[in-house]
Scaffold this motif. Structure first.
Motif, PDB file in Angstrom:
ATOM      1  N   GLU A 162     150.411  48.649 -27.662  1.00  0.00           N
ATOM      2  CA  GLU A 162     150.746  50.061 -27.792  1.00  0.00           C
ATOM      3  C   GLU A 162     150.824  50.751 -26.442  1.00  0.00           C
ATOM      4  O   GLU A 162     151.368  51.854 -26.333  1.00  0.00           O
ATOM      5  N   ASP A 163     150.323  50.095 -25.400  1.00  0.00           N
ATOM      6  CA  ASP A 163     150.438  50.648 -24.049  1.00  0.00           C
ATOM      7  C   ASP A 163     151.834  50.465 -23.466  1.00  0.00           C
ATOM      8  O   ASP A 163     152.103  50.915 -22.349  1.00  0.00           O
TER       9      ASP A 163
ATOM     10  N   THR B 123     154.137  58.324 -29.702  1.00  0.00           N
ATOM     11  CA  THR B 123     153.458  57.035 -29.838  1.00  0.00           C
ATOM     12  C   THR B 123     154.512  55.931 -29.825  1.00  0.00           C
ATOM     13  O   THR B 123     155.699  56.177 -30.076  1.00  0.00           O
TER      14      THR B 123
ATOM     15  N   CYS C 148     143.851  49.925 -27.841  1.00  0.00           N
ATOM     16  CA  CYS C 148     145.179  50.248 -28.357  1.00  0.00           C
ATOM     17  C   CYS C 148     145.614  49.143 -29.308  1.00  0.00           C
ATOM     18  O   CYS C 148     145.058  48.042 -29.303  1.00  0.00           O
TER      19      CYS C 148
END
Length: 776
Positions: A162-163, A256, A136
């Motif tokens: 991004e997690d 996202t 990520c």
């Protein structure tokens, strides 16, 4: 609309230097290869980090120092890599990078992560530590805390993934051989990681204030909502959640994670469909916070955006129609903070300059559409990034396509053009634009005397009141508001700002914008936590402003209305004997007149402040008394001394402002001492000045504001010279002209004993009260 001043040009300041260095490496006179220079990040000190392709198949990272205008090579990778995130510590000893790795191609059978995050020693180049190898995106950002220590042997690095979590790494350093700075115990580095944030779906970094704003999805047994939270990092690198408040969004809005102000990733681009929400937070050191966001509406000819004003405990949502045949090519508008305005710009469609301090009615915010919406930017708005610092009144914009950074300010010339535009359109359209432009010029840009002179000239050329507002009243109140609005944001709801707020019925054209639907929501429920209640500076001011706004919203009459002292003024004029109250009023007046700029009085153009005018001296003192009483009641936190200074300066500025208005008229028509000569008939220029003075009298009477001593004498002299005698006497009978002692004495001595003059003198004597106003 914007006045752009270039601060940085990638090609001029960086690329030309890179080409010289690469030519030196290749030992050629001129290097002609492609260097593919890309801006990676802008640190707190203004340093710009960038990468480029080296001549020998390398990737280099450099820094441009915005203070010295010098470039510095930081690190060289021995092969071409894709730098997606980069940050440099304050001491320039450590470099953190995230590399985007290609998982396809020749090495697709090898296990490889999509993102590799490294911490590199660069003073000198030595060890490299792998912090993460994950599938990520990972953003890196060093904390840049202010410190008085000369030598700092620690750095603190944020890893934002991004997690949906943020880790803080505490990197301890040590010196070797007197100059080498290396990591102490690098094998223990991963164990120092501290989890700061979990489960965020949107995050913004503010490097200037060292804050993280993030949005998290909160699910409880009673409700499903989003929470906006703010984490403040302190100089000792501890951190704390200072504030949170709820926001309403659809539960499945974020597919996202969105990062804001964390550098520029040239290898990961969200398509507009993948960015259903665009949001930014802007703060000002005086204690204001604005959260601006827009939502993507599919297949609709309209745009919706919201400006949430934490300091005003409310939010404004605007729904702008683009017309039946129009559709926005750019799905999200651009938000640009300039002073206390937020510019909302949708290219080729509209520009909305939102006043975040006086937001009650839409006419104090400028809305333009059609050909008037060009910001002066050469690139598409989708390629523009807004840079912001809460200490600076002007914003900056970065055009990633051209690599240029511009400082952006509102253009006075453009706003003056709106004021001066001929009235071809109905007044219902032009009046709101003129009012918004006038307030913007006076309050935000009005510290320039030349600009104030141009506005005064415009007033002189447009002396008659507009259909929906009196421009002279607006000029006076907005100019007076300007001298005090920077002292405290809470004064916004207490001081007079606009004459239309005093109207029993505000004209409809000032309450709406064609094609724009505005809805207001009150009580956004901000919750201050931890040390916010005991801190000084921004957090203390924001908390105070929010609480004071909630208190003032509950008060039916929080704003001082100048017209409300009319009854007290009538009562004071009826008093014949001295009293302690009259003495108190006179002391207030003396304070004001001592503040007025009376130096070099003999050189002043307009003969004001040269006589006793007891009636208006009393109104000056009464205005000070009532304004002081009102502010003390609503804002006691300011303190007695500060409030007293504020109100005295406020009234003194009023008197000076009127003198400056007349001075511009004097200069325009080159008037001299002869204007006081009653024997001569008034010229066309003097008649115009009389009309202007009469409009000022009308405007100040409507607001029950005092005039400078000598104003009524001067107006009466102009009236005698410019008006037929019957008309002059009618003006006196209707109370438009005031017969002062100075005027009557001059009339009796200056005019000869001709029949016409004798009739005038006799008519004046018949109209004299038992006690002249100037003798009370």
């Amino acid at each position: 609309m914007l006045k752009l001043k270039q601060k940085f040009d990638l090609h001029r300041d960086v690329v030309s230097d890179i080409l010289r260095k690469e030519a030196s490496v290749c030992r050629v006179k001129e290097y002609s290869g492609a260097v593919d220079t890309r801006i990676l990040n802008i640190e707190r000190d203004g340093g710009i980090l960038y990468s480029w392709k080296g001549a020998t198949g390398t990737t280099r990272i450099g820094k441009f120092d915005s203070n010295t205008k010098q470039n510095k090579l930081l690190y060289t990778f021995d092969k071409q890599v894709c730098v997606s995130s980069c940050s440099l510590n304050k001491e320039e000893t450590l470099l953190a990078v995230s590399l985007a790795q290609n998982t396809r191609g020749e090495e697709r059978l090898k296990p490889i992560s999509k993102c590799l995050t490294l911490l590199i020693e660069i003073h000198p180049i030595n060890n490299t530590k792998v912090l993460k190898a994950v599938d990520c995106r990972v953003k890196v950002q060093f904390l840049h805390a202010e410190t008085d220590r000369r030598s700092v042997l620690e750095s603190h690095l944020l890893l934002l993934t991004e997690d949906g979590y943020v880790d803080l790494y505490h990197v301890m350093l040590t010196k070797q051989a007197g100059y080498r700075v290396v990591m102490a115990n690098p094998e223990r580095l991963l164990k120092t990681a501290e989890r700061i944030v979990e489960d965020f779906c949107w995050l913004q970094w503010d490097g200037h204030t060292q804050r993280v704003y993030y949005l998290t999805h909160s699910v409880t047994h009673t409700q499903d909502k989003f929470l906006m939270r703010c984490v403040q990092f302190y100089p000792n690198h501890n951190c704390e959640t200072m504030l949170e408040f709820p926001l309403e969004f659809p539960a499945n809005l974020f597919r996202t994670v969105n990062f804001v102000n964390l550098g520029f990733d040239h290898y990961h681009e969200n398509s507009p469909e993948q960015e259903p929400l665009r949001m930014k937070v802007f703060t000002n050191i005086i204690g204001s916070m604005c959260v601006c966001y827009s939502q993507h509406l599919k297949a609709k000819q309209e745009v919706i955006y919201t400006v949430l004003l934490v300091h005003k405990d409310c939010s404004k949502t605007f729904r702008v129609s683009l017309g039946s045949e129009q559709k926005a090519t750019h799905l999200h508008p651009l938000f640009i903070p300039i002073g206390y305005h937020i510019l909302v710009y949708l290219q080729d469609h509209f520009l909305h300059c939102i006043n975040t301090r006086q937001q009650e009615i839409v006419c104090h915010s400028l809305f333009l559409s059609g050909l008037d919406v060009d910001l002066g930017l050469q690139s598409q708005s989708a390629d523009v990034t807004v840079l912001h610092s809460e200490e600076e009144s002007s914003g900056s914009v970065l055009d990633l396509g051209s690599g240029r950074i511009h400082e952006a300010e509102l253009s006075p010339a453009f706003l003056l053009k709106i004021l001066r535009a001929p009235s071809r359109c109905p007044s219902s359209k032009t009046d709101p634009q003129r009012m918004a432009a006038l307030h913007c010029l006076l309050v935000y840009l009005g510290n320039d005397p030349n600009l104030e002179l141009k506005i005064t000239e415009w007033l002189f050329d447009n002396v008659n009141a507009f259909d929906s507002f009196d421009q002279i009243q607006e000029f006076i109140l907005a100019s007076l508001y300007r001298i005090s609005y920077e002292k405290s944001l809470s004064l916004d709801k207490v001081l007079p700002y606009s004459s239309v707020l005093d109207k029993k019925e505000i004209p409809a054209c000032l309450l709406e914008v064609p094609g724009v639907l505005c809805t207001t929501e009150l009580h956004i429920e901000p919750v201050f936590k931890g040390k916010a209640r005991s801190l000084q500076g921004f957090w203390s001011e924001l908390q105070w402003n929010t609480e004071r706004t909630q208190y003032l919203d509950a008060d039916p009459n929080p704003r001082y209305r100048t017209s409300h002292i009319q009854a007290d003024w009538d009562k004071l004029r009826a008093e014949r004997r001295p009293s302690s109250h009259m003495n108190h009023i006179e002391e207030n007046t003396k304070k004001v007149l001592s503040m007025v700029d009376t130096w070099c009085l003999d050189k002043k153009l307009v003969p004001l402040f040269q006589e006793e005018d007891h009636q208006h001296r009393a109104l000056i003192g009464l205005t000070v008394d009532k304004l002081r009483e009102h502010i003390n009641r609503h804002l006691p936190r300011l303190g007695k001394k500060k409030i007293d200074s504020l109100v005295v300066n406020y009234v003194a500025k009023l008197l000076e402002l009127i003198r400056h208005m007349l001075e511009s008229a004097w200069l325009k028509f080159k008037l001299g001492p002869r204007v006081m000569c009653l024997k001569q008939q008034g010229s066309p220029g003097e008649w115009s000045v009389f009309h202007f003075m009469f409009r000022i009298l009308e405007a100040t009477r409507g607001l029950c504001l005092p005039l400078p001593p000598g104003y009524h004498t001067l107006l009466a002299v102009f009236a005698v010279r410019c008006l037929p005698q019957p008309t002059f006497l009618q003006y006196v009978d209707h109370g438009f002209l005031q017969l002062t002692e100075t005027f009557v004495s001059r009339l009796m001595t200056d005019l000869d004993n001709s029949d016409a003059n004798e009739r005038l003198k006799f008519s004046i004597l018949k109209r004299l009260p038992e006690v002249l106003p100037s003798q009370r």
